[in-house]
Motif scaffolding. Sequence first.
Motif, PDB file in Angstrom:
ATOM      1  N   ALA A 167       0.841  -1.198   0.000  1.00 22.74           N
ATOM      2  CA  ALA A 167       0.000   0.000   0.000  1.00 22.74           C
ATOM      3  C   ALA A 167       0.872   1.243   0.000  1.00 22.74           C
ATOM      4  CB  ALA A 167      -0.903  -0.010   1.233  1.00 22.74           C
ATOM      5  N   SER A 168       0.500   2.246  -0.787  1.00 18.72           N
ATOM      6  CA  SER A 168       1.249   3.497  -0.834  1.00 18.72           C
ATOM      7  C   SER A 168       0.379   4.637  -0.351  1.00 18.72           C
ATOM      8  CB  SER A 168       1.718   3.778  -2.263  1.00 18.72           C
ATOM      9  OG  SER A 168       0.603   4.051  -3.091  1.00 18.72           O
ATOM     10  N   CYS A 169       1.040   5.720   0.038  1.00 14.37           N
ATOM     11  CA  CYS A 169       0.292   6.903   0.457  1.00 14.37           C
ATOM     12  C   CYS A 169      -0.238   7.616  -0.777  1.00 14.37           C
ATOM     13  CB  CYS A 169       1.193   7.840   1.247  1.00 14.37           C
ATOM     14  SG  CYS A 169       1.649   7.194   2.866  1.00 14.37           S
ATOM     15  N   PRO A 170      -1.499   7.980  -0.800  1.00 16.03           N
ATOM     16  CA  PRO A 170      -2.050   8.686  -1.961  1.00 16.03           C
ATOM     17  C   PRO A 170      -1.407  10.054  -2.140  1.00 16.03           C
ATOM     18  CG  PRO A 170      -3.793   7.844  -0.521  1.00 16.03           C
ATOM     19  CD  PRO A 170      -2.517   7.723   0.230  1.00 16.03           C
ATOM     20  N   THR A 171      -1.241  10.471  -3.372  1.00 10.52           N
ATOM     21  CA  THR A 171      -0.758  11.806  -3.690  1.00 10.52           C
ATOM     22  C   THR A 171      -1.934  12.780  -3.723  1.00 10.52           C
ATOM     23  OG1 THR A 171      -1.053  11.510  -6.061  1.00 10.52           O
ATOM     24  CG2 THR A 171       1.046  10.761  -5.112  1.00 10.52           C
ATOM     25  N   VAL A 172      -1.621  14.058  -3.870  1.00  8.41           N
ATOM     26  CA  VAL A 172      -2.674  15.063  -4.005  1.00  8.41           C
ATOM     27  C   VAL A 172      -3.541  14.746  -5.222  1.00  8.41           C
ATOM     28  CG1 VAL A 172      -3.152  17.503  -4.462  1.00  8.41           C
ATOM     29  CG2 VAL A 172      -1.396  16.867  -2.792  1.00  8.41           C
ATOM     30  N   ASP A 173      -2.898  14.340  -6.310  1.00 10.88           N
ATOM     31  CA  ASP A 173      -3.672  13.986  -7.508  1.00 10.88           C
ATOM     32  C   ASP A 173      -4.589  12.802  -7.237  1.00 10.88           C
ATOM     33  OD1 ASP A 173      -2.599  16.019  -8.990  1.00 10.88           O
ATOM     34  OD2 ASP A 173      -1.068  14.771  -9.957  1.00 10.88           O
ATOM     35  N   ASP A 174      -4.079  11.803  -6.513  1.00 11.34           N
ATOM     36  CA  ASP A 174      -4.915  10.648  -6.167  1.00 11.34           C
ATOM     37  C   ASP A 174      -6.143  11.094  -5.375  1.00 11.34           C
ATOM     38  OD1 ASP A 174      -3.116   8.820  -7.277  1.00 11.34           O
ATOM     39  OD2 ASP A 174      -2.005   8.604  -5.394  1.00 11.34           O
ATOM     40  N   LEU A 175      -5.917  11.973  -4.408  1.00 18.60           N
ATOM     41  CA  LEU A 175      -6.979  12.378  -3.497  1.00 18.60           C
ATOM     42  C   LEU A 175      -7.974  13.341  -4.132  1.00 18.60           C
ATOM     43  CD1 LEU A 175      -4.829  12.727  -0.268  1.00 18.60           C
ATOM     44  CD2 LEU A 175      -6.607  11.023  -0.697  1.00 18.60           C
ATOM     45  N   ALA A 176      -7.643  13.840  -5.312  1.00 20.15           N
ATOM     46  CA  ALA A 176      -8.576  14.710  -6.025  1.00 20.15           C
ATOM     47  C   ALA A 176      -9.682  13.917  -6.711  1.00 20.15           C
ATOM     48  CB  ALA A 176      -7.828  15.559  -7.046  1.00 20.15           C
ATOM     49  N   THR A 177      -9.539  12.583  -6.709  1.00 22.75           N
ATOM     50  CA  THR A 177     -10.505  11.714  -7.379  1.00 22.75           C
ATOM     51  C   THR A 177     -11.050  10.701  -6.387  1.00 22.75           C
ATOM     52  OG1 THR A 177      -9.275  11.939  -9.438  1.00 22.75           O
ATOM     53  CG2 THR A 177     -10.849  10.127  -9.305  1.00 22.75           C
ATOM     54  N   ALA A 178     -12.328  10.413  -6.486  1.00 24.65           N
ATOM     55  CA  ALA A 178     -12.961   9.453  -5.584  1.00 24.65           C
ATOM     56  C   ALA A 178     -12.394   8.058  -5.785  1.00 24.65           C
ATOM     57  CB  ALA A 178     -14.472   9.441  -5.819  1.00 24.65           C
ATOM     58  N   PRO A 179     -12.443   7.186  -4.773  1.00 19.12           N
ATOM     59  CA  PRO A 179     -11.958   5.820  -4.919  1.00 19.12           C
ATOM     60  C   PRO A 179     -12.831   4.998  -5.860  1.00 19.12           C
ATOM     61  CG  PRO A 179     -13.035   6.099  -2.791  1.00 19.12           C
ATOM     62  CD  PRO A 179     -12.937   7.456  -3.404  1.00 19.12           C
ATOM     63  N   VAL A 180     -12.298   3.885  -6.300  1.00 16.64           N
ATOM     64  CA  VAL A 180     -13.007   2.992  -7.230  1.00 16.64           C
ATOM     65  C   VAL A 180     -14.325   2.535  -6.598  1.00 16.64           C
ATOM     66  CG1 VAL A 180     -12.933   0.762  -8.396  1.00 16.64           C
ATOM     67  CG2 VAL A 180     -10.881   2.196  -8.306  1.00 16.64           C
ATOM     68  N   GLY A 181     -15.395   2.607  -7.384  1.00 19.55           N
ATOM     69  CA  GLY A 181     -16.698   2.148  -6.918  1.00 19.55           C
ATOM     70  C   GLY A 181     -17.529   3.210  -6.229  1.00 19.55           C
ATOM     71  N   PHE A 182     -16.963   4.399  -6.019  1.00 17.91           N
ATOM     72  CA  PHE A 182     -17.688   5.491  -5.377  1.00 17.91           C
ATOM     73  C   PHE A 182     -18.981   5.780  -6.148  1.00 17.91           C
ATOM     74  CE2 PHE A 182     -18.180  10.051  -4.195  1.00 17.91           C
ATOM     75  CZ  PHE A 182     -18.025   9.954  -2.814  1.00 17.91           C
ATOM     76  N   PRO A 183     -20.069   6.121  -5.445  1.00 21.08           N
ATOM     77  CA  PRO A 183     -21.351   6.310  -6.143  1.00 21.08           C
ATOM     78  C   PRO A 183     -21.235   7.233  -7.354  1.00 21.08           C
ATOM     79  CG  PRO A 183     -21.689   6.376  -3.781  1.00 21.08           C
ATOM     80  CD  PRO A 183     -20.208   6.303  -3.988  1.00 21.08           C
ATOM     81  N   PRO A 184     -21.562   6.750  -8.540  1.00 22.38           N
ATOM     82  CA  PRO A 184     -21.410   7.567  -9.754  1.00 22.38           C
ATOM     83  C   PRO A 184     -22.331   8.773  -9.785  1.00 22.38           C
ATOM     84  CG  PRO A 184     -22.584   5.518 -10.221  1.00 22.38           C
ATOM     85  CD  PRO A 184     -22.056   5.396  -8.829  1.00 22.38           C
ATOM     86  N   SER A 185     -23.415   8.730  -9.012  1.00 21.38           N
ATOM     87  CA  SER A 185     -24.353   9.856  -8.991  1.00 21.38           C
ATOM     88  C   SER A 185     -23.861  11.008  -8.122  1.00 21.38           C
ATOM     89  CB  SER A 185     -25.708   9.378  -8.457  1.00 21.38           C
ATOM     90  OG  SER A 185     -25.568   8.888  -7.118  1.00 21.38           O
ATOM     91  N   SER A 186     -22.762  10.801  -7.404  1.00 17.56           N
ATOM     92  CA  SER A 186     -22.293  11.791  -6.443  1.00 17.56           C
ATOM     93  C   SER A 186     -21.749  13.046  -7.124  1.00 17.56           C
ATOM     94  CB  SER A 186     -21.199  11.187  -5.554  1.00 17.56           C
ATOM     95  OG  SER A 186     -20.637  12.168  -4.708  1.00 17.56           O
ATOM     96  N   SER A 187     -21.920  14.176  -6.453  1.00 18.19           N
ATOM     97  CA  SER A 187     -21.333  15.436  -6.929  1.00 18.19           C
ATOM     98  C   SER A 187     -19.876  15.549  -6.517  1.00 18.19           C
ATOM     99  CB  SER A 187     -22.121  16.614  -6.344  1.00 18.19           C
ATOM    100  OG  SER A 187     -22.035  16.603  -4.925  1.00 18.19           O
TER     101      SER A 187
END
Length: 470
Positions: A167-187
């Motif tokens: 496991a690696s620490c997420p970068t700022v770019d990683d954290l700008a995007t929701a994780p896999v499977g996150f509700p697609p209807s979300s804002s």
Amino acid sequence: MAAAVVEAGDEAMHVALFPFLAFGHISPFAQLARSLVAVGGVRVTFLSAAANVARVEAMLPADGKAVVAALHLPRVPGLPVGAESTAEVDADGAELLKLALDGTRPQVEALLARLRPDVVLFDFATPWVVDVARQLGARAAHFSVFTAVTSAYLTVPARRRLHHGAASCPTVDDLATAPVGFPPSSSLATVPTYQAADFTYMFTSFHGMPSAYDRVAACDKASDVLVFKTCAEMEGPYIEYIATQYDKPILVTGPLVPEPPHGELEERWATWLSSFPDNAVVFASFGSETFLPTAAATELLLGLEATGRPFVAVLNFPRSVDAEAELKKCMAPGFEERVKGRGVVHSGWVQQQHILRHRSVGCYVNHAGFSSVVEGLVAGCRLVLLPMKSDQFFNAALLARELRVGTEVARRDGDGWFGHDAVRDAVNAAIAGAGGGDDDERKWREFLTDDAVQRRFVEEFVRELRKLVL
């Protein structure tokens, strides 16, 4: 009351509550304690540091069904003597409080061995509570005081990317995007850079300790059940997503609406507020532990001035600084003279619920702390949301974009800067009903103030807890 801890032996389900040493965490745990004993058949022991006991007792019902057990924090180098909550320390001190809380494990083991609770609801900072509870045959539940959307975005297992099996620490770019499977209807499929940068704190280790994410992950992995202070009506897709991430029950308590305030508003505030027409006053407050940088506070005050409306602004500061001196720094030259008679700037505690419910207060500018937002909504105020950190960003988006009960202050994507004109525009838009309008606000106000609905949430939660301990 602290010494009168109820011993094991009666038929009521015994629940132990153990929050982190921040009143933003202690208060929701206390709200849960009140709700649990109100439905009957439950008694509560509330664990906190000795210096917090009197304040916690004041939050609990006086019928003896919820009592407080004092813990004595061990000495931790760098932590000021006598500091037993985050209200008394800076950001580094808050990290050291986690070390101090870890040091109470022998006391917690001895206390729980004596009390024999049926279930222990604990906070993110103390995953070791699970082992303590299991040794006693008790169930352990991680109770998150954050909205489900916050956990769904930040702390689910899918948030950690894997590289070559590690496991690696997420970068700022990683954290700008929701994780896999996150509700697609979300804002919230993506967030601005300044918010993603703020989220890196979750994955940062201080003083050689596990990061906040690692503590949460350990809690979630070891717990028998995960508990959230929310409901499907408000956060259904996020609750469902969290359930897909864990092979264990997910329970909700409901939003735990604060009880109406007791007593009367102080005369000095009542007199001043009563001099204005209904819904004319803008009230701005950011809680006791959210501190605006000086430049941001200056823009806030100039924005309130620019609305042309009467206002009360409450700005708080860390205890280590001179609040009055800091308050002066926040006020631009000539500001006090220009707003004399229609603007009040204050530092320190105020009767927030009383002020929000005053007939002259119609708009509430706040940090999007969920309990504060609920207080404003229940009071009938239009909401202007100016989040400053972590979960507040998610709360603001949930409320304004999905529940449609607030107006967000426009920010610069890169660094989150906002100007006074953005504050002015947000206040004016909220009062005009641009956030969602009367229908949405009325819908959620009626939902939150329906005592029968809110009681059913807690009754169902207690039923599920009982199934767990049978």
